[in-house]
Design a protein around this motif. Structure first.
Motif, PDB file in Angstrom:
ATOM      1  N   LEU A 241      -6.295 -41.306 -15.275  1.00 29.39           N
ATOM      2  CA  LEU A 241      -4.865 -41.081 -15.422  1.00 29.39           C
ATOM      3  C   LEU A 241      -4.072 -42.328 -15.021  1.00 29.39           C
ATOM      4  O   LEU A 241      -3.087 -42.688 -15.680  1.00 29.39           O
ATOM      5  N   ALA A 242      -4.507 -43.004 -13.967  1.00 28.72           N
ATOM      6  CA  ALA A 242      -3.800 -44.202 -13.515  1.00 28.72           C
ATOM      7  C   ALA A 242      -3.802 -45.280 -14.596  1.00 28.72           C
ATOM      8  O   ALA A 242      -2.759 -45.890 -14.880  1.00 28.72           O
ATOM      9  N   LEU A 243      -4.951 -45.514 -15.220  1.00 24.06           N
ATOM     10  CA  LEU A 243      -5.035 -46.530 -16.268  1.00 24.06           C
ATOM     11  C   LEU A 243      -4.184 -46.152 -17.471  1.00 24.06           C
ATOM     12  O   LEU A 243      -3.535 -47.011 -18.090  1.00 24.06           O
ATOM     13  N   LEU A 244      -4.173 -44.875 -17.803  1.00 27.73           N
ATOM     14  CA  LEU A 244      -3.355 -44.404 -18.916  1.00 27.73           C
ATOM     15  C   LEU A 244      -1.876 -44.659 -18.648  1.00 27.73           C
ATOM     16  O   LEU A 244      -1.137 -45.153 -19.517  1.00 27.73           O
ATOM     17  N   LYS A 245      -1.421 -44.340 -17.454  1.00 29.93           N
ATOM     18  CA  LYS A 245      -0.011 -44.512 -17.113  1.00 29.93           C
ATOM     19  C   LYS A 245       0.372 -45.989 -17.049  1.00 29.93           C
ATOM     20  O   LYS A 245       1.506 -46.361 -17.376  1.00 29.93           O
ATOM     21  N   ILE A 246      -0.557 -46.849 -16.636  1.00 23.37           N
ATOM     22  CA  ILE A 246      -0.300 -48.285 -16.654  1.00 23.37           C
ATOM     23  C   ILE A 246      -0.099 -48.753 -18.095  1.00 23.37           C
ATOM     24  O   ILE A 246       0.822 -49.524 -18.401  1.00 23.37           O
ATOM     25  N   GLU A 247      -0.953 -48.274 -19.002  1.00 24.47           N
ATOM     26  CA  GLU A 247      -0.814 -48.627 -20.414  1.00 24.47           C
ATOM     27  C   GLU A 247       0.534 -48.171 -20.981  1.00 24.47           C
ATOM     28  O   GLU A 247       1.128 -48.854 -21.807  1.00 24.47           O
ATOM     29  N   GLN A 248       1.006 -47.036 -20.514  1.00 22.75           N
ATOM     30  CA  GLN A 248       2.259 -46.477 -21.018  1.00 22.75           C
ATOM     31  C   GLN A 248       3.489 -47.082 -20.349  1.00 22.75           C
ATOM     32  O   GLN A 248       4.617 -46.751 -20.695  1.00 22.75           O
ATOM     33  N   GLY A 249       3.251 -47.982 -19.395  1.00 21.24           N
ATOM     34  CA  GLY A 249       4.364 -48.659 -18.743  1.00 21.24           C
ATOM     35  C   GLY A 249       5.112 -47.810 -17.734  1.00 21.24           C
ATOM     36  O   GLY A 249       6.235 -48.148 -17.344  1.00 21.24           O
ATOM     37  N   GLU A 250       4.483 -46.732 -17.273  1.00 22.38           N
ATOM     38  CA  GLU A 250       5.158 -45.861 -16.304  1.00 22.38           C
ATOM     39  C   GLU A 250       5.156 -46.502 -14.923  1.00 22.38           C
ATOM     40  O   GLU A 250       4.143 -47.023 -14.462  1.00 22.38           O
ATOM     41  N   LYS A 251       6.282 -46.477 -14.272  1.00 24.54           N
ATOM     42  CA  LYS A 251       6.413 -47.036 -12.931  1.00 24.54           C
ATOM     43  C   LYS A 251       5.975 -45.987 -11.916  1.00 24.54           C
ATOM     44  O   LYS A 251       6.547 -44.905 -11.842  1.00 24.54           O
ATOM     45  N   ARG A 252       4.950 -46.331 -11.140  1.00 26.68           N
ATOM     46  CA  ARG A 252       4.432 -45.408 -10.139  1.00 26.68           C
ATOM     47  C   ARG A 252       4.392 -46.099  -8.795  1.00 26.68           C
ATOM     48  O   ARG A 252       4.166 -47.311  -8.707  1.00 26.68           O
ATOM     49  N   TYR A 253       4.578 -45.322  -7.728  1.00 27.28           N
ATOM     50  CA  TYR A 253       4.587 -45.871  -6.382  1.00 27.28           C
ATOM     51  C   TYR A 253       3.274 -45.618  -5.640  1.00 27.28           C
ATOM     52  O   TYR A 253       3.097 -46.094  -4.531  1.00 27.28           O
ATOM     53  N   GLU A 254       2.369 -44.875  -6.275  1.00 25.08           N
ATOM     54  CA  GLU A 254       1.069 -44.615  -5.679  1.00 25.08           C
ATOM     55  C   GLU A 254       0.111 -44.160  -6.766  1.00 25.08           C
ATOM     56  O   GLU A 254       0.529 -43.745  -7.853  1.00 25.08           O
ATOM     57  N   PHE A 255      -1.177 -44.260  -6.485  1.00 21.43           N
ATOM     58  CA  PHE A 255      -2.175 -43.809  -7.446  1.00 21.43           C
ATOM     59  C   PHE A 255      -2.275 -42.286  -7.420  1.00 21.43           C
ATOM     60  O   PHE A 255      -2.136 -41.667  -6.365  1.00 21.43           O
ATOM     61  N   PRO A 256      -2.530 -41.678  -8.568  1.00 21.41           N
ATOM     62  CA  PRO A 256      -2.618 -40.208  -8.610  1.00 21.41           C
ATOM     63  C   PRO A 256      -3.864 -39.693  -7.913  1.00 21.41           C
ATOM     64  O   PRO A 256      -4.823 -40.441  -7.666  1.00 21.41           O
ATOM     65  N   THR A 257      -3.861 -38.423  -7.603  1.00 25.65           N
ATOM     66  CA  THR A 257      -5.024 -37.753  -7.029  1.00 25.65           C
ATOM     67  C   THR A 257      -5.839 -37.106  -8.146  1.00 25.65           C
ATOM     68  O   THR A 257      -5.329 -36.884  -9.257  1.00 25.65           O
ATOM     69  N   PRO A 258      -7.099 -36.773  -7.887  1.00 28.12           N
ATOM     70  CA  PRO A 258      -7.871 -36.036  -8.884  1.00 28.12           C
ATOM     71  C   PRO A 258      -7.226 -34.698  -9.241  1.00 28.12           C
ATOM     72  O   PRO A 258      -7.265 -34.281 -10.407  1.00 28.12           O
ATOM     73  N   GLU A 259      -6.617 -34.067  -8.257  1.00 22.88           N
ATOM     74  CA  GLU A 259      -5.974 -32.772  -8.519  1.00 22.88           C
ATOM     75  C   GLU A 259      -4.831 -32.930  -9.530  1.00 22.88           C
ATOM     76  O   GLU A 259      -4.663 -32.102 -10.433  1.00 22.88           O
ATOM     77  N   GLU A 260      -4.062 -34.007  -9.385  1.00 22.12           N
ATOM     78  CA  GLU A 260      -2.988 -34.264 -10.346  1.00 22.12           C
ATOM     79  C   GLU A 260      -3.561 -34.550 -11.732  1.00 22.12           C
ATOM     80  O   GLU A 260      -3.047 -34.075 -12.753  1.00 22.12           O
ATOM     81  N   ALA A 261      -4.638 -35.319 -11.767  1.00 27.10           N
ATOM     82  CA  ALA A 261      -5.235 -35.686 -13.048  1.00 27.10           C
ATOM     83  C   ALA A 261      -5.796 -34.467 -13.775  1.00 27.10           C
ATOM     84  O   ALA A 261      -5.675 -34.353 -15.005  1.00 27.10           O
ATOM     85  N   ILE A 262      -6.403 -33.554 -13.024  1.00 22.95           N
ATOM     86  CA  ILE A 262      -6.985 -32.362 -13.635  1.00 22.95           C
ATOM     87  C   ILE A 262      -5.907 -31.501 -14.282  1.00 22.95           C
ATOM     88  O   ILE A 262      -6.113 -30.859 -15.324  1.00 22.95           O
TER      89      ILE A 262
END
Length: 334
Positions: A241-262
């Motif tokens: 999910l983190a790599l996907l959001k980086i590709e989409q240019g989303e600004k994030r302040y922390e890396f997601p958790t597995p629970e969020e990704a699921i």
């Protein structure tokens, strides 16, 4: 036997902050030193909310002071932003403080969004065409030479110099490292396709230099290792999910958790992107991860793989490196 090393980008994990991320980098360096990893590199990123490492040369000094045997280096200093003379003196100081343990990894990427280039270069864009000349100048200063005949030398002087590793993810960077006679590190975690051809090009065109007479290469890759394949897949979902959001240019302040990704509602296109990004990763149980890392090392014809593990919580990162150390029989823990 394949040697294992570490690339740490000081990721800001869920529920943590930049200060904690740097503390975790220190703890990880101490842990992988104890486990018997070969080297530990830290990266340079600017104005990036989810990565805390913006000054790798400073962080390297701190980590070298808190470890005993592991090589410490940068992965890497973004040379177009800086004076080769100043970089040479910085690393001559590090080499004098920690002789035989320092690596100077360099790259030419901006290290952030385009405005980073302007901020680091007095409002001007750096000329990346100068990069090959900067490498030659840097190598000369590191080895006690006066490249411009100005009666100017990088101090403190010493008998040995930290090796330059040129970082890249393409055939262009591989050829440049070969022409300049530096070691070459391929970023498989950035470009998961065709890197073995870049490494082959590096070996084919390598020219001996004042630094080394033979080519030297390694490869960095995302790795998520857990006791079972199923748990490794669960943990790796957060990196997906983190790599996907980086590709989409989303600004994030922390890396997601597995629970969020699921729980994330992937579109069919996003699932295709996740699948493609898995080419940049090794995910699985210790034995599965070992087999895939050895296969990659054989494909690239290198004897060293650099492991970059970004999962939550931090304890799972420590465990992933421990499991790899055990399956590669690197060192018995005290």
């Amino acid at each position: 036997m394949v040697k294992l090393s570490v690339l740490d980008q000081s990721p800001i994990l869920h529920g943590s902050n930049p200060q904690q991320a740097l503390q975790q980098t220190t703890e990880l360096a101490k842990w992988t030193d104890k486990l018997g990893y070969h080297r530990f590199w830290v990266s340079e990123h600017h104005s990036t909310d989810s990565l805390a490492g913006s000054a790798p040369e400073i962080l390297a000094a701190h980590l070298a002071a808190h470890t005993q045997q592991i090589r410490i280096g940068t992965g890497g200093v973004l040379l177009p932003h800086y004076s080769p003379y100043k970089v040479a003196e910085t690393f001559r100081v590090l080499e004098s403080l920690y002789p035989g343990r320092i690596d100077l990894g360099v790259g030419r990427a901006p290290g952030g969004m385009p405005n980073v280039n302007l901020a680091l270069n007095g409002g001007k864009m750096p000329n990346v065409e100068d990069y090959p000349g900067q490498i030659e100048e840097l190598m000369a200063y590191l080895h006690g030479q006066d490249p411009h005949g100005m009666d100017l030398y990088a101090t403190p002087k010493g008998e040995k110099s930290p090796p330059i590793w040129m970082l890249g993810s393409s055939g262009t960077s591989a050829r440049l490292a070969a022409d300049l006679g530096a070691s070459y590190s391929f970023a498989h975690f950035i470009n998961g396709r065709g890197g073995f051809r870049a490494m082959e090009r590096y070996r084919d065109y390598f020219s001996p230099s004042m630094q080394q007479s033979e080519p030297g290469g390694n490869v960095s890759v995302f790795v998520v290792c857990a006791e079972t394949d199923e748990h490794a897949e669960f943990l790796a979902s957060s990196l997906d999910l983190a790599l996907l959001k980086i590709e989409q240019g989303e600004k994030r302040y922390e890396f997601p958790t597995p629970e969020e990704a699921i729980q994330y509602p992937y579109s069919s296109f996003e699932r295709e992107r996740v699948e493609d990004n898995r080419n940049r990763m090794v995910v699985g149980s210790p034995q599965k991860a070992k087999e895939e890392l050895i296969q990659l090392a054989d494909l690239y014809q290198v004897d060293e793989m650099i492991i970059n593990t970004i999962v939550s919580p931090f304890e799972e990162r420590l465990k992933s490196y421990e499991l790899l150390a055990e399956v590669f029989s690197m060192k018995e823990l005290d």
